[in-house]
Scaffold this active site. Structure first.
Site, mmCIF file in Angstrom:
data_model
loop_
_atom_site.group_PDB
_atom_site.id
_atom_site.type_symbol
_atom_site.label_atom_id
_atom_site.label_comp_id
_atom_site.label_asym_id
_atom_site.label_seq_id
_atom_site.Cartn_x
_atom_site.Cartn_y
_atom_site.Cartn_z
ATOM 1 N N LEU A 186 12.567 77.162 76.065
ATOM 2 C CA LEU A 186 11.329 77.374 75.063
ATOM 3 C C LEU A 186 11.420 76.229 74.134
ATOM 4 C CD1 LEU A 186 11.697 81.173 74.060
ATOM 5 C CD2 LEU A 186 9.821 80.295 75.361
ATOM 6 N N HIS A 187 10.257 75.607 74.018
ATOM 7 C CA HIS A 187 10.101 74.666 73.207
ATOM 8 C C HIS A 187 8.896 74.536 72.505
ATOM 9 C CE1 HIS A 187 8.475 72.306 76.340
ATOM 10 N NE2 HIS A 187 7.892 71.338 75.400
#
Length: 360
Positions: free
Chosen positions: A205-206
């Site tokens: 996740l970014h």
């Protein structure tokens, strides 16, 4: 001697450039100069990739990162322009859809230096994404557009770009998976030694829309907490910062580890039974590694992967996550045969076409 300036700045670009740079290095009549904008300046997000992919050290390092999109892009244009004026390259090569890509495209086009764009023609059709604007503007500024898929070629033609400029090269990321996959199994097997969550789902996740919104990030992690599955979660610096800032409790079924390099990431992908991500590149790497993927976004650039069923985009549909995981894991193995992204020789096609361009 012809001169190529290759502009890179972020993890996916290092991987793509590695494949092409290796082929360019074999060309006696071409000199390649790498320009690193510094968009990814963290050691784990940048330097490790140069080391393990054996990419030559950048001839120029601009050290530009950490600001807003406008700040970064503006500063990059100014510094890239200086390099291009001094070096007088015969062509500028850019990859993907980052701020570095757009800055390189603007600087080259303003100076009337020929511009080649690798991974052209991708569209998510979501103009809220900065990457969407970057890729559209870069494509319409480019003199040579290398597409990873036939769908991308059709998209460019539909936008009025001349067919003569468009070359279906196949996907350099497929080249990279083929090139580094065996290395991953020889060098990266120790990464799981201290992790008990095996078998596991790999989570990344970014993206700002997921991690900069406290409610959204909390909802994602809480949804995973309700599952029986175990996760390995290499935490992007941005995401780690937000988890701490928002005081979010990390579920016990998530094993957080530091960011990993490309070789280790390939190993984790191949050892996982499912990948959940908001990364564009990892969606495709999952396909090449024959692992089902769930995309935590409202859309994807890789619509063809959704159409054949190997990638499921779930957006905010987290209440159905168990059902969606079951569906993803029931994809027939033959669906993962690559008929979409070329033959694994995209880098050779790109270099041959650059040579043809020089010889015109």
């Amino acid at each position: 001697m012809k001169k190529v300036v290759t502009i890179i700045g972020a993890r996916p670009q290092f991987i793509k450039a590695a494949t092409v740079s290796k082929v360019l290095a074999l060309e006696s009549g071409i000199e390649e100069l790498l320009l690193h904008t510094g968009q990814h300046f963290d050691t784990n997000m940048s330097e490790v990739f140069f080391e393990e992919l054996q990419i030559p050290a950048p001839a120029f390092h601009l050290n530009i990162g950490g600001g807003s999109h406008g700040q970064n892009t503006g500063r990059m244009i100014e510094k890239i322009e200086e390099v291009l004026i001094n070096e007088k390259p015969d062509i500028v090569l850019v990859y993907g859809d980052t701020d570095s890509t757009l800055a390189g495209a603007i600087a080259a086009s303003k100076l009337q230096v020929p511009l080649a764009h690798v991974e052209a023609g991708l569209r998510s059709f979501n103009r809220q994404m900065p990457e969407e604007i970057n890729r559209i503007l870069t494509d319409h500024a480019a003199d040579i557009l290398f597409t990873p898929s036939r769908a991308a070629t059709k998209q460019l033609i539909s936008e009025g770009i001349e067919k003569e400029k468009i070359i279906f090269s196949g996907d350099v990321m497929y080249d990279a998976v083929l090139m580094y996959g065996n290395i991953a199994f020889k060098r990266s097997n120790r990464i799981l030694e201290n992790l008990s969550e095996y078998p596991f789902i790999l989570l990344t996740l970014h993206r700002a829309e997921n991690v900069d919104n406290q409610n959204k990030l909390s909802n994602i992690l809480e949804s995973l907490n309700r599952l029986k599955h175990k996760f390995i979660f290499p935490v992007h610096p941005r995401t780690a910062k937000r988890i701490q800032e928002f005081k979010i409790k990390v579920p016990s079924n998530l094993s957080l580890i530091d960011p990993v390099g490309y070789i280790d990431m390939l190993y984790l992908q191949r050892k996982s039974y499912l990948i959940m991500t908001d990364s564009g590149g990892i969606q495709k790497e999952a396909f090449f590694n024959k692992v089902p993927c769930i995309t935590l976004r409202t859309e994807t650039e890789w619509r063809e992967l959704v159409e054949i069923g190997v990638n499921i985009v779930i957006a905010n549909d987290l209440m159905r996550i168990n059902e969606i995981i079951d569906s993803a894991m029931n994809v027939p193995s033959e669906t993962f045969e690559n008929k979409l992204y070329g033959n694994g020789d995209a880098a050779k096609v790109i270099v041959n076409e650059i040579n043809n361009f020089f010889n015109k």
